[in-house]
Write a protein that holds these residues in place. Sequence first.
Motif, PDB file in Angstrom:
ATOM      1  N   THR A   1     -11.264   9.638  -4.695  1.00 47.33           N
ATOM      2  CA  THR A   1     -11.453  11.180  -5.377  1.00 47.33           C
ATOM      3  C   THR A   1     -13.210  12.062  -5.030  1.00 47.33           C
ATOM      4  O   THR A   1     -12.424  13.412  -4.428  1.00 47.33           O
ATOM      5  CB  THR A   1     -12.062  11.211  -6.820  1.00 47.33           C
ATOM      6  OG1 THR A   1     -11.402  10.239  -7.843  1.00 47.33           O
ATOM      7  CG2 THR A   1     -11.967  12.658  -7.525  1.00 47.33           C
ATOM      8  N   GLN A   2     -13.890  11.456  -4.589  1.00 49.71           N
ATOM      9  CA  GLN A   2     -15.081  12.383  -4.323  1.00 49.71           C
ATOM     10  C   GLN A   2     -14.589  12.636  -2.364  1.00 49.71           C
ATOM     11  O   GLN A   2     -14.717  13.710  -2.353  1.00 49.71           O
ATOM     12  CB  GLN A   2     -16.430  11.487  -3.471  1.00 49.71           C
ATOM     13  CG  GLN A   2     -16.839  12.276  -3.342  1.00 49.71           C
ATOM     14  CD  GLN A   2     -19.241  11.487  -2.906  1.00 49.71           C
ATOM     15  OE1 GLN A   2     -18.478  10.061  -4.420  1.00 49.71           O
ATOM     16  NE2 GLN A   2     -19.569  11.717  -2.660  1.00 49.71           N
ATOM     17  N   GLU A   3     -14.369  11.834  -1.998  1.00 51.23           N
ATOM     18  CA  GLU A   3     -13.475  12.303  -0.093  1.00 51.23           C
ATOM     19  C   GLU A   3     -12.999  13.171  -0.369  1.00 51.23           C
ATOM     20  O   GLU A   3     -12.584  13.934   0.212  1.00 51.23           O
ATOM     21  CB  GLU A   3     -13.016  10.876   0.401  1.00 51.23           C
ATOM     22  CG  GLU A   3     -14.550  10.001   0.363  1.00 51.23           C
ATOM     23  CD  GLU A   3     -13.430   8.407   1.132  1.00 51.23           C
ATOM     24  OE1 GLU A   3     -12.039   8.489   1.359  1.00 51.23           O
ATOM     25  OE2 GLU A   3     -14.231   7.230   1.673  1.00 51.23           O
ATOM     26  N   LEU A   4     -11.671  12.862  -1.335  1.00 48.71           N
ATOM     27  CA  LEU A   4     -10.371  14.299  -1.585  1.00 48.71           C
ATOM     28  C   LEU A   4     -11.324  15.939  -1.719  1.00 48.71           C
ATOM     29  O   LEU A   4     -10.313  16.383  -1.511  1.00 48.71           O
ATOM     30  CB  LEU A   4      -9.572  13.655  -2.389  1.00 48.71           C
ATOM     31  CG  LEU A   4      -8.490  12.081  -2.178  1.00 48.71           C
ATOM     32  CD1 LEU A   4      -7.024  12.501  -3.055  1.00 48.71           C
ATOM     33  CD2 LEU A   4      -7.111  12.884  -0.768  1.00 48.71           C
ATOM     34  N   THR A   5     -11.947  15.265  -2.708  1.00 52.53           N
ATOM     35  CA  THR A   5     -12.493  16.842  -3.211  1.00 52.53           C
ATOM     36  C   THR A   5     -13.772  17.373  -1.623  1.00 52.53           C
ATOM     37  O   THR A   5     -13.432  18.256  -1.933  1.00 52.53           O
ATOM     38  CB  THR A   5     -14.201  17.057  -4.661  1.00 52.53           C
ATOM     39  OG1 THR A   5     -13.114  16.263  -5.653  1.00 52.53           O
ATOM     40  CG2 THR A   5     -14.520  17.806  -4.964  1.00 52.53           C
ATOM     41  N   GLU A   6     -14.226  16.633  -0.993  1.00 52.68           N
ATOM     42  CA  GLU A   6     -14.853  17.192   0.371  1.00 52.68           C
ATOM     43  C   GLU A   6     -14.201  17.845   1.082  1.00 52.68           C
ATOM     44  O   GLU A   6     -14.289  18.560   1.660  1.00 52.68           O
ATOM     45  CB  GLU A   6     -15.916  16.086   0.492  1.00 52.68           C
ATOM     46  CG  GLU A   6     -16.917  15.510  -0.176  1.00 52.68           C
ATOM     47  CD  GLU A   6     -17.330  13.956   0.238  1.00 52.68           C
ATOM     48  OE1 GLU A   6     -17.327  13.835   1.254  1.00 52.68           O
ATOM     49  OE2 GLU A   6     -18.614  13.368  -0.111  1.00 52.68           O
ATOM     50  N   ILE A   7     -12.579  16.628   1.173  1.00 50.70           N
ATOM     51  CA  ILE A   7     -11.629  17.878   2.345  1.00 50.70           C
ATOM     52  C   ILE A   7     -11.323  18.741   1.712  1.00 50.70           C
ATOM     53  O   ILE A   7     -11.358  19.691   2.859  1.00 50.70           O
ATOM     54  CB  ILE A   7     -10.680  16.178   2.374  1.00 50.70           C
ATOM     55  CG1 ILE A   7     -11.108  14.916   2.848  1.00 50.70           C
ATOM     56  CG2 ILE A   7      -9.404  17.106   3.356  1.00 50.70           C
ATOM     57  CD1 ILE A   7     -10.097  13.424   2.559  1.00 50.70           C
ATOM     58  N   ILE A   8     -11.001  19.066   0.649  1.00 54.15           N
ATOM     59  CA  ILE A   8     -10.399  19.899  -0.041  1.00 54.15           C
ATOM     60  C   ILE A   8     -11.731  21.215  -0.314  1.00 54.15           C
ATOM     61  O   ILE A   8     -10.720  22.243   0.390  1.00 54.15           O
ATOM     62  CB  ILE A   8      -9.616  19.881  -1.503  1.00 54.15           C
ATOM     63  CG1 ILE A   8      -9.030  19.113  -1.470  1.00 54.15           C
ATOM     64  CG2 ILE A   8      -9.349  21.389  -2.214  1.00 54.15           C
ATOM     65  CD1 ILE A   8      -8.180  18.276  -2.322  1.00 54.15           C
TER      66      ILE A   8
ATOM     67  N   GLY B   1     -13.353  21.139   1.952  1.00 47.05           N
ATOM     68  CA  GLY B   1     -14.123  21.843   3.314  1.00 47.05           C
ATOM     69  C   GLY B   1     -12.698  23.037   4.425  1.00 47.05           C
ATOM     70  O   GLY B   1     -13.580  23.597   3.945  1.00 47.05           O
ATOM     71  N   ALA B   2     -11.295  22.578   3.845  1.00 45.06           N
ATOM     72  CA  ALA B   2     -10.954  22.840   4.162  1.00 45.06           C
ATOM     73  C   ALA B   2     -10.436  24.590   3.344  1.00 45.06           C
ATOM     74  O   ALA B   2     -10.134  25.517   4.080  1.00 45.06           O
ATOM     75  CB  ALA B   2      -9.207  21.737   3.670  1.00 45.06           C
ATOM     76  N   GLU B   3     -11.088  24.321   2.227  1.00 41.66           N
ATOM     77  CA  GLU B   3     -10.901  25.710   1.839  1.00 41.66           C
ATOM     78  C   GLU B   3     -12.229  26.798   2.398  1.00 41.66           C
ATOM     79  O   GLU B   3     -11.820  27.505   2.642  1.00 41.66           O
ATOM     80  CB  GLU B   3     -11.116  25.687   0.477  1.00 41.66           C
ATOM     81  CG  GLU B   3      -9.922  25.611  -0.992  1.00 41.66           C
ATOM     82  CD  GLU B   3     -10.388  25.017  -1.766  1.00 41.66           C
ATOM     83  OE1 GLU B   3     -11.428  25.231  -2.339  1.00 41.66           O
ATOM     84  OE2 GLU B   3      -9.430  24.713  -2.897  1.00 41.66           O
TER      85      GLU B   3
END
Length: 291
Positions: free
Chosen positions: A277-284, A286-288
Amino acid sequence: MASMRDIKRRRGSIQSTQQITKAMKLVSTVKLQKARSRAESSKPYFDCMYATMMSMLTKAGNIDHPYLKENGSKKIGIVVVTSNRGLAGGYNSNVIKLITGNDFPKEDVRIYAVGSKGVEGLVHKGYEIAQDFSDVIEAPVYGDAKTISETLLKDFMDGEIGSIYLAYTFFKNTVSHIPKLMKLLPLTVEDAPEEMQTTGNSDESKTLMEFEPDEEEAIGLLIPKYMTSILYGAFVEAVASENGARMQAMDSATSNAEEMIEALGLMYNRARQGAITQELTEIIAGAEALN
């Protein structure tokens, strides 16, 4: 919260321990079958010898023999039967508690130890170890019991001890093992358990027993055999009780390990989900930021 690596490492350690406890349970189960068979086959003789001596004393009247009267010594000799190994639950500590929890003055007690765990526990509490027969409990035979009996009777006749007791674990069944403290000498009817004492109002129970040869000589011959039989019976029952207690302890340890493994499995999954969940949050995030 612990990391996934720590949880995985701890889970692997508990799984290894669980394999050991499973193996020890199997070994104890096999040993218990042999020890139980031996204990059950010797028990009738063990009980009959004790009941016979009680019956003789009840019907013999007053017998003047050194084995049946106090010799003036205040010292108490106690044969303490424990094991040479641990990991058997409360098996050893329960026998030690029979001594430490009794009213015997510590300075008057002399321990004749059969089992190194009893030696360790009682020395730590300040008791005197008169003799150490720890090797006997590994594979007790009648000859070992005879040797210990001769030592005890010699010390009793020499006045080094004024009474003899036996502390051991009675094997009732596979899951029930009862620590017991028995008085062996001086032998009196009052010291016997109720089920061992002669009861009833029949003429036979009141008839005095006649001895051939005379009662003093007969008692002198029978008491050593009585002592040896009681000690041997206690040894084989103690071995069966030890293996039964260890089997139960290892079964409980295995079950506890299983519960801990399941709990750690849940913790690991939660930590893994949290990391994902933390990795997905960081990816999202970063994309934003790029947009």
